[in-house]
Write an enzyme that holds these catalytic residues in place. Structure first.
Site, short mmCIF file in Angstrom:
data_model
loop_
_atom_site.label_atom_id
_atom_site.label_comp_id
_atom_site.label_asym_id
_atom_site.label_seq_id
_atom_site.Cartn_x
_atom_site.Cartn_y
_atom_site.Cartn_z
N SER A 1 0.97 -1.23 0.01
CA SER A 1 -0.82 0.09 0.08
C SER A 1 0.51 0.96 0.27
O SER A 1 0.68 2.28 -0.34
CB SER A 1 -0.72 -0.27 1.28
OG SER A 1 -0.31 0.41 2.49
N HIS B 1 1.07 4.34 6.47
CA HIS B 1 0.59 4.78 5.26
C HIS B 1 1.09 6.58 5.96
O HIS B 1 1.53 6.80 6.95
CB HIS B 1 -0.91 4.98 5.54
CG HIS B 1 -1.50 3.70 5.30
ND1 HIS B 1 -2.74 3.42 4.60
CD2 HIS B 1 -0.82 3.02 4.54
CE1 HIS B 1 -2.68 2.19 4.17
NE2 HIS B 1 -1.35 2.40 4.19
N ASP C 1 -8.17 6.39 4.15
CA ASP C 1 -8.34 5.05 5.42
C ASP C 1 -9.08 5.25 6.35
O ASP C 1 -9.48 4.19 7.21
CB ASP C 1 -7.04 5.08 6.02
CG ASP C 1 -5.38 5.04 5.36
OD1 ASP C 1 -5.56 4.90 4.13
OD2 ASP C 1 -4.63 4.81 6.51
#
Length: 168
Positions: A44, A83, A110
Site C-alpha cells: 500500500s 501510511h 483510510d
C-alpha cells in the site's frame, strides 16, 4: 555430550534471548514506542516502501505533519499499518491532534480501515510512531516465516539438525 556441555548450551541460548529482549525494551524506551521496528506487510505504500522493508520508528514528536509516514494500530487489531498523513486537525489549545492517513498506492483514504465510528486517528493514542529510517527488503524473512508453513518448519528442522550435529 555430557550434562555440563548441555547446561552450557542452554545458558548460552538463554543469554541470547535475554540480550535480544533487553535490546528491544531499550529501543522501546528510547523511541517511546511499544514497537520501534516494524516490517512492511503490504504494497500500500509503494513506491516509497516495498513489502519486506524494515522501518525504524520514533514516537517522541509532539505533532505529526502532513506528508509524514506514520505507523498506527486500529483498536482491536494488532497489525501495524504504514501510511502517509493526508490531513491534520488540532484542538483549539493544540493539545490534541487528529490525523487522516492514506497509503500512497491506495485510491482512497483510510476511513474504511479505522475502527467503527472513528473519523480520524488520535496522534497520542493511535500512533505507534513516525518512520525515521528504513532498510529495504531485510524483513522479508519475517513475512516468509509468518505466511509460509513449509518455510517455517523447514527452518525449524535445519536449526534442530544443526544443533544435533554440532561438535560443541
Amino acid at each position: 555430550m555430557n550434562v555440563r556441555q548441555q547446561l552450557q548450551q542452554l545458558l548460552t541460548l538463554a543469554y541470547v534471548f535475554t540480550s535480544a529482549f533487553i535490546l528491544w525494551k531499550t529501543l522501546s524506551i528510547i523511541t517511546n514506542s511499544h514497537s520501534p521496528i516494524v516490517v512492511v506487510l503490504s504494497g500500500s505504500m509503494e513506491p516509497a516502501f516495498q513489502r519486506g522493508d524494515i522501518l525504524f520508528l520514533w514516537n517522541r514528536d509532539d505533532h505529526a505533519k502532513v506528508g509524514d509516514i506514520v505507523v498506527y494500530e486500529i483498536k482491536g487489531k494488532s497489525i501495524p499499518i504504514v501510511h502517509r498523513v493526508l490531513r491534520e486537525h488540532h484542538s483549539k489549545d493544540f493539545a490534541k491532534q487528529l490525523l487522516l492517513t492514506k497509503g500512497d498506492n491506495n485510491p482512497v483514504d483510510d476511513l474504511g480501515l479505522y475502527a467503527k465510528k472513528q473519523m480520524y486517528l488520535n496522534q497520542k493514542t493511535d500512533l505507534v510512531g513516525t518512520v525515521k529510517a528504513y532498510l529495504p527488503k531485510l524483513g522479508y524473512v519475517t513475512i516468509l516465516i509468518s505466511e509460509n508453513v513449509y518455510f517455517k518448519f523447514g527452518l525449524l528442522g535445519l536449526m534442530c539438525l544443526s544443533s544435533l550435529f554440532s561438535n560443541e
